[in-house]
Scaffold this motif. Structure first.
Motif, PDB file in Angstrom:
ATOM      1  N   LEU A  43       0.824  -1.204   0.000  1.00  0.00           N
ATOM      2  CA  LEU A  43       0.000   0.000   0.000  1.00  0.00           C
ATOM      3  C   LEU A  43       0.860   1.256   0.000  1.00  0.00           C
ATOM      4  N   ASP A  44       1.945   1.259   0.766  1.00  0.00           N
ATOM      5  CA  ASP A  44       2.842   2.420   0.778  1.00  0.00           C
ATOM      6  C   ASP A  44       3.470   2.635  -0.585  1.00  0.00           C
ATOM      7  N   ALA A  45       3.731   1.555  -1.284  1.00  0.00           N
ATOM      8  CA  ALA A  45       4.341   1.677  -2.604  1.00  0.00           C
ATOM      9  C   ALA A  45       3.341   2.079  -3.676  1.00  0.00           C
ATOM     10  N   GLY A  46       2.050   2.199  -3.309  1.00  0.00           N
ATOM     11  CA  GLY A  46       1.038   2.605  -4.277  1.00  0.00           C
ATOM     12  C   GLY A  46       0.662   1.515  -5.255  1.00  0.00           C
ATOM     13  N   ARG A  47       0.716   0.271  -4.819  1.00  0.00           N
ATOM     14  CA  ARG A  47       0.327  -0.812  -5.714  1.00  0.00           C
ATOM     15  C   ARG A  47      -1.140  -0.649  -6.101  1.00  0.00           C
ATOM     16  N   PRO A  48      -1.486  -0.871  -7.359  1.00  0.00           N
ATOM     17  CA  PRO A  48      -2.886  -0.694  -7.783  1.00  0.00           C
ATOM     18  C   PRO A  48      -3.797  -1.719  -7.134  1.00  0.00           C
ATOM     19  N   LEU A  49      -5.017  -1.271  -6.791  1.00  0.00           N
ATOM     20  CA  LEU A  49      -6.031  -2.151  -6.223  1.00  0.00           C
ATOM     21  C   LEU A  49      -6.860  -2.752  -7.346  1.00  0.00           C
ATOM     22  N   ASP A  50      -7.762  -3.641  -6.978  1.00  0.00           N
ATOM     23  CA  ASP A  50      -8.643  -4.286  -7.953  1.00  0.00           C
ATOM     24  C   ASP A  50     -10.080  -3.900  -7.620  1.00  0.00           C
ATOM     25  N   PRO A  51     -10.497  -2.653  -7.954  1.00  0.00           N
ATOM     26  CA  PRO A  51     -11.821  -2.193  -7.514  1.00  0.00           C
ATOM     27  C   PRO A  51     -12.947  -2.845  -8.301  1.00  0.00           C
ATOM     28  N   ALA A  52     -14.077  -2.976  -7.633  1.00  0.00           N
ATOM     29  CA  ALA A  52     -15.311  -3.464  -8.244  1.00  0.00           C
ATOM     30  C   ALA A  52     -16.470  -2.812  -7.511  1.00  0.00           C
TER      31      ALA A  52
ATOM     32  N   ARG B 219     -17.391   1.481  -4.653  1.00  0.00           N
ATOM     33  CA  ARG B 219     -16.412   0.922  -5.586  1.00  0.00           C
ATOM     34  C   ARG B 219     -15.118   0.704  -4.819  1.00  0.00           C
ATOM     35  N   ALA B 220     -14.774  -0.562  -4.611  1.00  0.00           N
ATOM     36  CA  ALA B 220     -13.624  -0.883  -3.790  1.00  0.00           C
ATOM     37  C   ALA B 220     -13.116  -2.263  -4.153  1.00  0.00           C
ATOM     38  N   ASP B 221     -11.919  -2.548  -3.693  1.00  0.00           N
ATOM     39  CA  ASP B 221     -11.361  -3.898  -3.804  1.00  0.00           C
ATOM     40  C   ASP B 221     -12.073  -4.764  -2.770  1.00  0.00           C
ATOM     41  N   PRO B 222     -12.857  -5.759  -3.176  1.00  0.00           N
ATOM     42  CA  PRO B 222     -13.655  -6.530  -2.202  1.00  0.00           C
ATOM     43  C   PRO B 222     -12.800  -7.178  -1.123  1.00  0.00           C
ATOM     44  N   ALA B 223     -11.643  -7.711  -1.494  1.00  0.00           N
ATOM     45  CA  ALA B 223     -10.806  -8.381  -0.492  1.00  0.00           C
ATOM     46  C   ALA B 223     -10.296  -7.380   0.538  1.00  0.00           C
ATOM     47  N   ARG B 224      -9.860  -6.221   0.064  1.00  0.00           N
ATOM     48  CA  ARG B 224      -9.343  -5.218   1.003  1.00  0.00           C
ATOM     49  C   ARG B 224     -10.463  -4.641   1.865  1.00  0.00           C
ATOM     50  N   LEU B 225     -11.646  -4.407   1.278  1.00  0.00           N
ATOM     51  CA  LEU B 225     -12.774  -3.909   2.062  1.00  0.00           C
ATOM     52  C   LEU B 225     -13.196  -4.921   3.109  1.00  0.00           C
ATOM     53  N   HIS B 226     -13.198  -6.194   2.748  1.00  0.00           N
ATOM     54  CA  HIS B 226     -13.523  -7.238   3.722  1.00  0.00           C
ATOM     55  C   HIS B 226     -12.488  -7.250   4.838  1.00  0.00           C
ATOM     56  N   GLN B 227     -11.218  -7.005   4.498  1.00  0.00           N
ATOM     57  CA  GLN B 227     -10.188  -6.975   5.534  1.00  0.00           C
ATOM     58  C   GLN B 227     -10.400  -5.809   6.486  1.00  0.00           C
TER      59      GLN B 227
ATOM     60  N   VAL C 268      -5.783   1.113   3.948  1.00  0.00           N
ATOM     61  CA  VAL C 268      -6.705   0.632   2.908  1.00  0.00           C
ATOM     62  C   VAL C 268      -7.774   1.680   2.624  1.00  0.00           C
ATOM     63  N   VAL C 269      -8.343   2.258   3.686  1.00  0.00           N
ATOM     64  CA  VAL C 269      -9.390   3.267   3.496  1.00  0.00           C
ATOM     65  C   VAL C 269      -8.830   4.485   2.763  1.00  0.00           C
ATOM     66  N   ALA C 270      -7.636   4.935   3.146  1.00  0.00           N
ATOM     67  CA  ALA C 270      -7.032   6.088   2.470  1.00  0.00           C
ATOM     68  C   ALA C 270      -6.736   5.779   1.008  1.00  0.00           C
ATOM     69  N   ALA C 271      -6.328   4.534   0.709  1.00  0.00           N
ATOM     70  CA  ALA C 271      -6.048   4.168  -0.674  1.00  0.00           C
ATOM     71  C   ALA C 271      -7.302   4.205  -1.533  1.00  0.00           C
TER      72      ALA C 271
END
Length: 531
Positions: free
Chosen positions: A329-338, A374-382, A459-462
């Motif tokens: 997340l610090d490196a700005g890796r792209p998320l997989d939003p849906a 609109r969010a990455d489901p796995a990250r939102l679940h986390q 995650v929320v900030a991303a």
């Protein structure tokens, strides 16, 4: 007044100061001109008065008209009819026996003065100097008193000052008009000149303002804007300011580059170390579990040690996974939003939390309508799992934990509320930091990595959201705001997960079905959270 003046823009102060200085100079010039003109005219008037006085003296032979004086005219004032005398001159002859002959020229005729007018001019001292007196009904006169050849007789002669006063008044009006026109013209010229002169300073200020608007304390920082070379001429004061600002920005850029390089090395090290540690940790767990479940009987102490090795390896694996996620997340890796609906995810997360913490009372407060984000489901679940796990592990059994979802305008709001002992005030400002720990009143039997809420915030900030917490004894509320997803468009990644409904049906029985049960929390404006 000084504070108000200091708060005005520099161009306003410069223009106002220049106009005020010019107005002062013009006023001084106008006063000097007026005084000079008045003195000059007064000198001429005094010469005329003195000439009139000499005509009334003992050695002057006057021209006497051969025509008899009209009836009713004062006698003894024939000198007023002489050549060169002002057509509105007045004269008063004071006889030794107390008689007074007083008259004033009007339309070539000599008209007598009233008693009040006579008294106003009779007290002029006989000193050979001109004096100013206000004559009732006639205005101001310049008067001079002389003695005649008859002992004890005095003649007072005067000429009006109307012409002098009118001339001075016209000069003053002309000066005021010209000064006002000059100030207006100067002000009109000063404004563009001052703007042009302050253009480099304004550009320097704009550069400083734009640089100050950049986020410099975190994240990657590009090259900072510099002051143009045209505005860094060391021969001018403004150029010296521009050059100094460029040197300062150069130092700041170097410091930021060093900080960025250091953070990049640290993130790369954490990511590489976390990635490399996963394999040996998995091996340790596997070998420990294989040894513990082997056919040969193991002594109780050895079996206990193997279980502890396996448990600590599992805990260390979770820590490594958290570190790896934070590094990504610090490196700005792209998320997989849906586009996903929050309600099914919250139901799933609460069901899992109830299975992990059966001693707590878990409640749901969900809306009837979907709340899409609109969010990455796995990250939102986390995020949901970490918030619920935080409430479970830092509150005693029997605590009521409520997960609520609401839609507030353009944002979705998730609130996790518990009635536990609360977060100590000294811990609130730091619990969102990595490896932050709560005190013993909110400790748990198993150890905490101190990264759960740090992951929540990252995650929320991303995703462009915010997270906040408010806590008092008996009530702790975590509030997550998330942008509402726009209306769905055609595409494979915009539809809600079709498995969400089936998972909801399967998990709905794992929680206490309370429509609207539990306290409705209000969003907290504190940025502190709980570890």
């Amino acid at each position: 007044m000084r504070r108000w003046w200091a708060a005005r823009p520099l161009r306003t102060r410069l223009t106002a100061s220049a106009i005020a200085l010019l107005a002062l100079v013009l006023a001084l010039i106008a006063v000097a001109c007026t005084v000079t003109i008045r003195a000059f005219l007064m000198g001429q008037l005094d010469q005329r008065v003195a000439e009139a006085g000499r005509r009334a003296g003992p050695d002057v032979v006057y021209f006497v008209s051969p025509l008899p004086a009209p009836g009713g005219e004062p006698e003894g004032l024939e000198f007023l009819r002489g050549p060169g005398v002002d057509p509105r001159a007045l004269g008063v002859r004071l006889h030794p026996d107390g008689r007074t002959d007083a008259g004033v020229l009007a339309d070539a005729a000599l008209r007598g003065l009233t008693d009040a007018q006579t008294r106003a001019v009779s007290d002029v001292p006989v000193d050979g100097a001109a004096h100013t007196r206000a004559v009732p009904g006639l205005g101001d006169y310049r008067l001079i008193a002389v003695r005649t050849g008859t002992p004890g007789e005095t003649v007072v002669t005067g000429v009006p000052m109307d012409t002098l006063q009118d001339t001075v008044s016209r000069v003053v009006v002309i000066e005021v008009v010209l000064s006002a026109a000059g100030l207006i013209a100067a002000g009109t010229a000063f404004v563009p000149l001052v703007r042009l002169s302050l253009g480099p300073l304004r550009r320097i200020a704009g550069t400083a303002l734009r640089v100050s608007g950049q986020t410099l304390h975190q994240g990657e920082v590009g090259s900072l804007e510099r002051v143009p070379a045209a505005d860094t001429d060391p021969r001018t004061e403004v150029g010296q300011v521009g050059a100094s600002l460029n040197r300062l920005l150069g130092h700041v850029s170097a410091a930021l580059a060093a900080r960025q390089a250091s953070e990049t090395r640290v993130r790369r090290f954490v990511a590489d170390a976390s990635h490399e540690l996963r394999t040996p940790l998995a091996s340790i767990r596997g070998y420990a579990e294989l040894t513990r479940r082997g056919r040969e009987e193991i002594p109780p102490d050895a079996a206990h040690a193997l279980r502890r090795v396996e448990a600590e390896a599992t805990r260390m694996t979770a820590l490594v996974e958290d570190l790896l996620l934070l590094a990504r997340l610090d490196a700005g890796r792209p998320l997989d939003p849906a586009r996903v609906d929050l309600s099914p995810l919250v139901i799933d997360a609460v069901g899992d939390a109830r299975a992990a913490g059966p001693g707590h009372h878990w409640r749901l407060d969900l809306p009837d309508d979907p709340v899409p984000v609109r969010a990455d489901p796995a990250r939102l679940h986390q995020v949901l799992v970490n918030l619920l796990a935080n409430a479970r592990t830092h509150t005693p059994p029997g605590t009521v934990v409520t997960a609520a979802v609401r839609r507030a305008g353009p944002e979705a709001v998730i609130r996790v509320t518990d009635n536990g002992p609360g977060i100590p005030p000294r811990v609130l400002p730091t619990v969102f930091e990595r490896f932050a720990r709560g005190d013993g009143s909110r400790s748990r039997a198993a150890g905490s990595t101190g990264l759960g809420l740090a992951i929540v915030e990252a995650v929320v900030a991303a995703h462009g959201g915010t997270v906040a917490v408010g806590s008092v004894p008996g009530r702790t509320v975590f509030t997550v705001t998330w942008p509402i997803a726009e209306e769905p468009t055609t595409g494979p990644d915009t539809d809600v997960d079709p498995q969400a409904g089936r998972r909801t049906a399967a998990r709905a029985t794992d929680v206490e079905p309370t429509a609207g049960a539990g306290p409705r929390s209000q969003p907290s404006h504190s940025r502190a959270t709980r570890a």
